[in-house]
Design an enzyme around this catalytic site. Structure first.
Site, PDB file in Angstrom:
ATOM      1  CG  ASP A   1      -2.044   0.966   1.191  1.00 49.25           C
ATOM      2  OD1 ASP A   1      -3.067   0.724   0.533  1.00 49.25           O
ATOM      3  OD2 ASP A   1      -1.876   2.016   1.841  1.00 49.25           O
TER       4      ASP A   1
ATOM      5  CG  HIS B   1      -5.591  -3.700   0.973  1.00 50.42           C
ATOM      6  ND1 HIS B   1      -4.903  -3.350  -0.179  1.00 50.42           N
ATOM      7  CD2 HIS B   1      -5.195  -2.821   1.936  1.00 50.42           C
ATOM      8  CE1 HIS B   1      -4.129  -2.312   0.072  1.00 50.42           C
ATOM      9  NE2 HIS B   1      -4.284  -1.973   1.345  1.00 50.42           N
TER      10      HIS B   1
END
Length: 307
Positions: free
Chosen positions: A122, A287
């Site tokens: 991320d 994620h």
């Protein structure tokens, strides 16, 4: 070239952030800026960079795996996050990915590693991407988890489908408004992403989730500054590199969910334009893959190091 790193801070101490067997210390990387870092294992150096809304705690499983299999593992909290320094946003360069990448190169050098592999998730993946572009003399390989390059990310968001990335636009607003909104109920805001981006809720036990919420609530100004940079100065830097035809000069592994199916882009093709030596894998977990599928992530990093 990056100037020699400043002197390190206090002596190593047992890490209390969820990385058993690791030691933690503060290392100065810029004027008035230090990174709090956990280090463990021995062997080939690998630096692991966390994402949003998290801290280095997200790497607890992967770090232990790599440290047990012939690697010295370096897990910092990024500038502006966790236990690291949170300098005031006095200009866009303070939280530019170029600045944050320089932090990581200086950190590794201060710990005795002039060359190292990088893995980022991320926000940490954006820092790793910039580090590999700016510091090919230091970064040997890079793994990037669930992110697109900045320019491609912005280009992929259009129409009503862009609502999935509402936080990118909110956090990029000028100083004042996003900070006030987040301060009103930080647990609701940051907890929203911990919930909707997770497929296996057991991967984020209560104490881990609480640690992320607490750390994020304490870092609202620096988190918003980080996101503002990605809508401003980071775009400027990446555009200059793309226009100059620069690509990542190292082996690259990308692991990501199939967001392209929903938003209408070919993720592997976008990445290959930046990374000629690319392994791209679409994953089926959520994620937070380093917590949902840590064995897979660790194995992919080992595979990258063997290329």
């Amino acid at each position: 070239m990056t100037p020699p790193p400043p002197a390190s801070g206090p002596a190593p101490r047992p890490d209390l952030t969820g990385l058993p067997g690791f030691t933690s210390q503060r290392v100065a990387v810029d004027d008035g800026v230090w990174l709090d870092v956990a280090v463990g294992g021995s062997g080939i150096p690998v630096v692991l960079l966390h994402g949003f809304p998290q801290t280095r705690l997200m790497w607890r499983h992967v770090a232990a795996d790599l440290a047990a299999t012939g690697h010295i593992v370096i897990c910092p909290d990024l500038r502006g996050y966790g236990a690291s320094a949170k300098p005031a946003e006095t200009g866009p360069e303070v939280y530019a990915k170029r600045t944050m990448a320089r932090d990581i190169v200086r950190l590794a050098a201060a710990l005795g590693h002039d060359r190292f592999a990088l893995a980022g998730h991320d926000r940490g993946a954006l820092v790793a991407f910039r580090a590999a572009l700016d510091h090919p003399e230091a970064v040997t390989r890079v793994a990037l988890l669930d992110i697109l390059p900045t320019l491609d990310m912005w280009d992929s968001l259009h129409g009503t489908s862009a609502a999935v990335g509402f936080h990118l636009y909110l956090l990029a607003q000028p100083p004042g408004l996003p900070e006030q909104l987040l301060a009103g109920n930080p647990d609701a805001f940051f907890g929203h992403f911990l919930d909707i981006w997770t497929q296996d809720r057991a991967a984020l036990p209560h104490e881990v989730r609480a640690a992320y919420l607490s750390a994020s609530a304490a870092a609202i100004p620096s988190i918003t500054a980080d996101y503002r940079a990605t809508a401003g100065i980071d775009v400027t830097h990446d555009t200059a590199d793309r226009d100059a035809g620069r690509t990542l000069p190292v082996p690259v592994t990308v692991l990501q969910q199939d967001w392209g199916a929903a938003l209408g882009y070919d993720a592997e093709a976008l990445w290959r334009a930046w990374a000629p030596d690319l392994r791209h894998r679409t994953v089926t977990c959520g994620h937070f893959m380093a917590e949902e599928e840590p064995g897979m992530v660790a194995e992919e990093i080992r595979g990258l190091l063997a290329r």
